[in-house]
Design a protein around this motif. Structure first.
Motif, PDB file in Angstrom:
ATOM      1  N   VAL A 181       7.334  36.699   4.634  1.00  0.00           N
ATOM      2  CA  VAL A 181       6.484  37.052   5.783  1.00  0.00           C
ATOM      3  C   VAL A 181       6.949  36.293   7.020  1.00  0.00           C
ATOM      4  O   VAL A 181       7.138  36.879   8.097  1.00  0.00           O
ATOM      5  CB  VAL A 181       4.997  36.743   5.485  1.00  0.00           C
ATOM      6  N   LYS A 182       7.155  34.991   6.867  1.00  0.00           N
ATOM      7  CA  LYS A 182       7.599  34.170   8.004  1.00  0.00           C
ATOM      8  C   LYS A 182       8.945  34.640   8.529  1.00  0.00           C
ATOM      9  O   LYS A 182       9.192  34.650   9.740  1.00  0.00           O
ATOM     10  CB  LYS A 182       7.681  32.696   7.588  1.00  0.00           C
TER      11      LYS A 182
ATOM     12  N   ARG B 297      -3.502  33.866  14.715  1.00  0.00           N
ATOM     13  CA  ARG B 297      -2.185  34.213  15.266  1.00  0.00           C
ATOM     14  C   ARG B 297      -2.236  35.580  15.937  1.00  0.00           C
ATOM     15  O   ARG B 297      -1.590  35.797  16.963  1.00  0.00           O
ATOM     16  CB  ARG B 297      -1.129  34.225  14.146  1.00  0.00           C
TER      17      ARG B 297
ATOM     18  N   SER C 187       8.672  37.380  11.028  1.00  0.00           N
ATOM     19  CA  SER C 187       7.991  37.008  12.285  1.00  0.00           C
ATOM     20  C   SER C 187       6.966  38.051  12.742  1.00  0.00           C
ATOM     21  O   SER C 187       7.082  38.612  13.837  1.00  0.00           O
ATOM     22  CB  SER C 187       9.022  36.797  13.402  1.00  0.00           C
TER      23      SER C 187
ATOM     24  N   ASP D  42       5.326  34.279   1.012  1.00  0.00           N
ATOM     25  CA  ASP D  42       5.030  33.567   2.258  1.00  0.00           C
ATOM     26  C   ASP D  42       6.293  33.366   3.083  1.00  0.00           C
ATOM     27  O   ASP D  42       6.294  33.546   4.311  1.00  0.00           O
ATOM     28  CB  ASP D  42       4.389  32.202   1.955  1.00  0.00           C
ATOM     29  N   ALA D  43       7.370  32.990   2.413  1.00  0.00           N
ATOM     30  CA  ALA D  43       8.638  32.762   3.108  1.00  0.00           C
ATOM     31  C   ALA D  43       9.159  34.062   3.715  1.00  0.00           C
ATOM     32  O   ALA D  43       9.690  34.081   4.831  1.00  0.00           O
ATOM     33  CB  ALA D  43       9.670  32.184   2.134  1.00  0.00           C
TER      34      ALA D  43
ATOM     35  N   LEU E 257      -4.247  33.866   9.757  1.00  0.00           N
ATOM     36  CA  LEU E 257      -3.481  34.956  10.363  1.00  0.00           C
ATOM     37  C   LEU E 257      -4.213  35.581  11.544  1.00  0.00           C
ATOM     38  O   LEU E 257      -3.587  35.960  12.541  1.00  0.00           O
ATOM     39  CB  LEU E 257      -3.169  36.026   9.316  1.00  0.00           C
TER      40      LEU E 257
END
Length: 212
Positions: free
Chosen positions: A42-43, A140, A46, A39-40, A137
């Protein structure tokens, strides 16, 4: 990393007061660390900042889903989960790449091959679970002008709904009669799935995107 995984598996013995009641709960517990790391990552990339950034994310999704296609269409696994072939999202991800004018990527070495039945279910557990996160997702992706019919099809809601599809799969998984060895293989597959997607995500963002 392997010794940590084994430690987690060993800790979940019948003598442990912290032992999860259900198999699916145990899988969530032992995959928590690789899940958080992914998850980190992926963030950090961006994917929803720009359409080209999102296209790279789709490259990773396509690579992962195409590697799992053989599992989703496996006759022995279909006996356990009858609608398994329809659950695969490889074709939707491929269509998304076309929408985004991005070439279908070449396979990346290291794909899962001929796993045991239990190990394969561990991989599918992770793939199916990601459909729940896709609900956030897709919202977004809409901000980028994409939708479940253009560019973000693989994030769309499955037939019958996300929650019911997941609950149905989990009911089946939790109800299986597995040996101690198979339980360990299941855990191994779930952890490996997160680690593999992490590799594919890094690959997708490191490589120069090719136009279709």
């Amino acid at each position: 990393k392997a010794h940590l995984i084994l430690k987690d598996i060993c800790m979940n013995t019948p003598d442990s007061a912290q032992r999860p009641t259900l198999r699916s709960q145990r899988l969530n517990q032992i995959t928590n660390e690789p899940h958080q790391k992914l998850d980190a990552l992926v963030k950090a990339h961006s994917p929803f900042a720009t359409v080209p950034n999102f296209a790279r994310f789709v490259v990773a999704q396509y690579l992962f889903q195409s590697e799992l296609k053989a599992l989703y269409t496996d006759p022995a696994l279909k006996e356990i989960v009858p609608d398994l072939p329809e659950r695969c999202r490889a074709e939707q991800a491929r269509a998304d790449l076309a929408d985004l004018d991005t070439a279908v990527p070449a396979p990346v070495a290291g794909a899962v091959t001929a796993p045991s039945k239990a190990e394969a279910l561990g991989w599918i557990f992770v793939s199916e679970g990601s459909k729940l996160g896709a609900a956030f997702l897709i919202k977004r992706a809409v901000g980028l002008g994409l939708s479940d019919t253009f560019g973000a099809r693989h994030l769309g809601e499955p037939a019958g709904g996300r929650a019911e599809g997941w609950k149905s799969f989990i009911r089946t998984l939790d109800g299986l009669d597995l040996s101690t060895e198979e339980e360990a293989e299941l855990d191994k597959g779930a952890v490996a799935a997160f680690e593999r997607f992490t590799v594919l995500l890094e690959h997708a963002y490191a490589a120069e995107p090719e136009l279709a």
